[in-house]
Scaffold this motif. Structure first.
Motif, short mmCIF file in Angstrom:
data_model
loop_
_atom_site.label_atom_id
_atom_site.label_comp_id
_atom_site.label_asym_id
_atom_site.label_seq_id
_atom_site.Cartn_x
_atom_site.Cartn_y
_atom_site.Cartn_z
N ALA A 160 17.00 40.84 111.08
CA ALA A 160 16.86 40.92 109.63
C ALA A 160 17.01 42.37 109.16
O ALA A 160 16.57 43.29 109.82
CB ALA A 160 15.51 40.38 109.20
N ARG A 161 17.65 42.51 108.03
CA ARG A 161 17.85 43.82 107.43
C ARG A 161 16.56 44.28 106.75
O ARG A 161 15.88 43.52 106.09
CB ARG A 161 18.97 43.72 106.40
CG ARG A 161 19.24 44.98 105.63
CD ARG A 161 20.44 44.82 104.72
NE ARG A 161 20.15 44.11 103.49
CZ ARG A 161 19.67 44.69 102.39
NH1 ARG A 161 19.39 45.96 102.36
NH2 ARG A 161 19.46 43.97 101.31
N ALA A 162 16.21 45.56 106.95
CA ALA A 162 15.03 46.11 106.28
C ALA A 162 15.29 46.14 104.79
O ALA A 162 16.38 46.47 104.33
CB ALA A 162 14.75 47.51 106.80
N ARG A 163 14.29 45.77 104.01
CA ARG A 163 14.44 45.74 102.56
C ARG A 163 13.69 46.91 101.95
O ARG A 163 12.61 47.27 102.38
CB ARG A 163 13.92 44.42 102.02
CG ARG A 163 14.78 43.26 102.55
CD ARG A 163 14.38 41.95 102.02
NE ARG A 163 14.58 41.93 100.58
CZ ARG A 163 14.28 40.88 99.83
NH1 ARG A 163 13.78 39.82 100.37
NH2 ARG A 163 14.46 40.92 98.54
N THR A 164 14.28 47.48 100.94
CA THR A 164 13.66 48.59 100.24
C THR A 164 12.88 48.06 99.04
O THR A 164 13.11 46.92 98.61
CB THR A 164 14.72 49.59 99.74
OG1 THR A 164 15.49 48.95 98.71
CG2 THR A 164 15.63 50.06 100.86
N ASP A 193 15.25 46.79 96.52
CA ASP A 193 15.77 45.46 96.84
C ASP A 193 14.77 44.38 96.43
O ASP A 193 15.14 43.34 95.89
CB ASP A 193 16.03 45.31 98.34
CG ASP A 193 17.19 46.15 98.83
OD1 ASP A 193 18.06 46.52 98.02
OD2 ASP A 193 17.22 46.42 100.04
N LEU A 194 13.51 44.62 96.70
CA LEU A 194 12.48 43.61 96.44
C LEU A 194 12.34 43.28 94.96
O LEU A 194 12.04 42.14 94.61
CB LEU A 194 11.14 44.07 97.01
CG LEU A 194 11.08 44.17 98.54
CD1 LEU A 194 9.77 44.80 98.97
CD2 LEU A 194 11.26 42.81 99.18
#
Length: 106
Positions: free
Chosen positions: A2-6, A9-10
């Protein structure tokens, strides 16, 4: 994987392009909508004021304008709460020594 979300992004934020402010003459990148304190934090600058007694470093503490630990000199005006002041292109932030009025001899 999974790609880390900033945080951006959230919340679905789409900030404009970064712009430059300075801290003690050093260029710092900032984004539209960021406070001065947030831009400094993002640049790994954690302190931008020293206390009147003892010269201890201070930066943001509460982040909501209640504690006054984040006071900074912004564009020549001392005692600005960096957590409440929106960063603007070209802003010049300088470390505030003590109460910010040394030039008055107080």
């Amino acid at each position: 994987m999974a790609r880390a979300r900033t945080p951006a992004d959230l919340v679905g934020a789409q900030p404009g392009p970064p712009f430059e402010i300075t801290f003690d003459g050093r260029p710092v990148s900032a984004l539209s909508g960021q406070s001065v304190a947030a831009a400094l934090w993002a640049a790994d600058i954690l302190a931008w004021r020293t206390t009147r007694v003892g010269g201890r470093p201070r930066g943001a503490f509460c982040g909501i304008g209640q504690c006054y630990d984040c006071l900074a000199t912004i564009n020549g005006s001392p005692n600005r709460r960096a957590c409440l002041v929106p960063a603007r292109p070209g802003d010049a932030i300088t470390t505030q020594e003590g109460h910010g009025h040394e030039h008055l001899g107080v």
